[in-house]
Design a protein around this motif. Sequence first.
Motif, mmCIF file in Angstrom:
data_model
loop_
_atom_site.group_PDB
_atom_site.id
_atom_site.type_symbol
_atom_site.label_atom_id
_atom_site.label_comp_id
_atom_site.label_asym_id
_atom_site.label_seq_id
_atom_site.Cartn_x
_atom_site.Cartn_y
_atom_site.Cartn_z
ATOM 1 N N ILE A 147 0.596 -1.275 0.010
ATOM 2 C CA ILE A 147 -0.125 -0.253 -0.112
ATOM 3 C C ILE A 147 0.825 1.008 0.113
ATOM 4 N N THR A 148 0.605 2.069 -0.630
ATOM 5 C CA THR A 148 1.236 3.300 -0.920
ATOM 6 C C THR A 148 0.896 4.532 -0.005
ATOM 7 N N ASN A 149 1.424 5.749 0.182
ATOM 8 C CA ASN A 149 1.074 6.497 1.157
ATOM 9 C C ASN A 149 1.061 6.063 2.933
ATOM 10 N N LEU A 150 1.161 4.950 3.025
ATOM 11 C CA LEU A 150 1.357 4.628 4.564
ATOM 12 C C LEU A 150 2.220 5.585 5.302
ATOM 13 N N ARG A 151 2.137 6.837 5.379
ATOM 14 C CA ARG A 151 2.755 8.178 5.894
ATOM 15 C C ARG A 151 3.131 7.872 7.204
ATOM 16 N N THR A 197 5.422 3.452 0.787
ATOM 17 C CA THR A 197 5.192 2.169 0.279
ATOM 18 C C THR A 197 5.612 1.021 1.302
ATOM 19 N N ALA A 198 4.538 0.495 1.786
ATOM 20 C CA ALA A 198 4.893 -0.376 3.272
ATOM 21 C C ALA A 198 3.708 -1.913 2.587
ATOM 22 N N ALA A 199 3.794 -2.534 3.606
ATOM 23 C CA ALA A 199 2.529 -3.689 4.218
ATOM 24 C C ALA A 199 2.300 -3.377 5.374
ATOM 25 N N LEU A 200 0.587 -3.962 5.787
ATOM 26 C CA LEU A 200 -0.229 -3.435 6.619
ATOM 27 C C LEU A 200 -0.927 -4.553 6.610
ATOM 28 N N THR A 201 -0.925 -4.362 8.231
ATOM 29 C CA THR A 201 -1.217 -5.999 8.993
ATOM 30 C C THR A 201 -2.457 -5.648 10.096
ATOM 31 N N VAL A 202 -3.500 -5.870 9.983
ATOM 32 C CA VAL A 202 -4.679 -5.602 10.706
ATOM 33 C C VAL A 202 -4.724 -6.873 11.538
#
Length: 359
Positions: A147-151, A197-202
Amino acid sequence: MNAPASFESLAAWLDTHADALDADQSRASDVLPQLIRGHAAGVGVPEALGGAGGTIADAIDTVAAVAQRSLTAAFVLWGHRTFIEYVLQSDNETLRADTLPRLLDGRIAGATGLSNAMKYLSNIEPLQMHATRRADGFALSGGLPWITNLRREGFIAAAAFDHDDGSPPSIFAIPHDAPGVERSDDLDLIGLRASNTAALTVTGTVLDERHRITADARSWLLRVRPAFLGLQCGMSVGLARRALLATAQAGASSREPIHEESAALEAALAEQHVRLKQGVLDGTFFERPAALFELRIALVDIVTRALSLEVQATGGRGFLRNQSGVARRVREASFIPIVTPSLVQLKAQLAQQRAASVA
């Protein structure tokens, strides 16, 4: 609608820092504030809601204008402005009232997170996120690898979730500071490195109706897809335009042998740019999504050919460090075909549609 006057200072900043934004992760925190100062994010947002006015076509033009100078910044703008579009097209007025002002002034970064959902919409892959209904809302779990823009300073990301009770998939807006939300380190990209740009986990993140963008993901995605892809196509328009401009500015001995090919590409790009904006505005791409898929494929072809001409026109100078932006733009052009939905995925989808129409 013309770009705001403050865009000139943004353009100058992008021209100065484009190579650094492509190569240096440490510049990631600079991008969104500059886009906000340049009033790029509010284009196409009604003035009554705090935006700059205009239409989604004007927003596409703004993405193109940024991409002409830096694809990294355009990629960030695409993510941010697309999330804004999600909020605008949501029926959740509470979510809009809470998040839109903070998106428009850059206090939070908008991240689309719906690449998986767009693939799901086209029957390419299942949803990777899952929701379990609870008395206090929904417990959300899953992960998205890109995901991009995970500021790091603050973001809110959209993601689609299937439900364990069999109800239609939903799309939630996930705040960065909700319990169970985890952002990875930046992905080790070969370019666009300042794009956050990074990975996201919930993991067990509980959100209630105030955070639900839509309770019917499929119908809503069909409605928002033209803007999602239209803004994305703006990146192709801007990058191709810059390559063709560089070709036109080359020395006569390099420029003249490829003049006819360059002129033909300029005309094709202008025609496709008009079709892009018109199709998003008049509903063509909602009624006939295949037309939008075909246009995105055609724009990628123009980007590839335009960069080839710039390489030819620039010659050996383009292979020297700090002598031109051609090396960066070649890297940027290599990214355009793989942005979700990728060219491979779009071609597969079109082939399925053709097969279904024949059957």
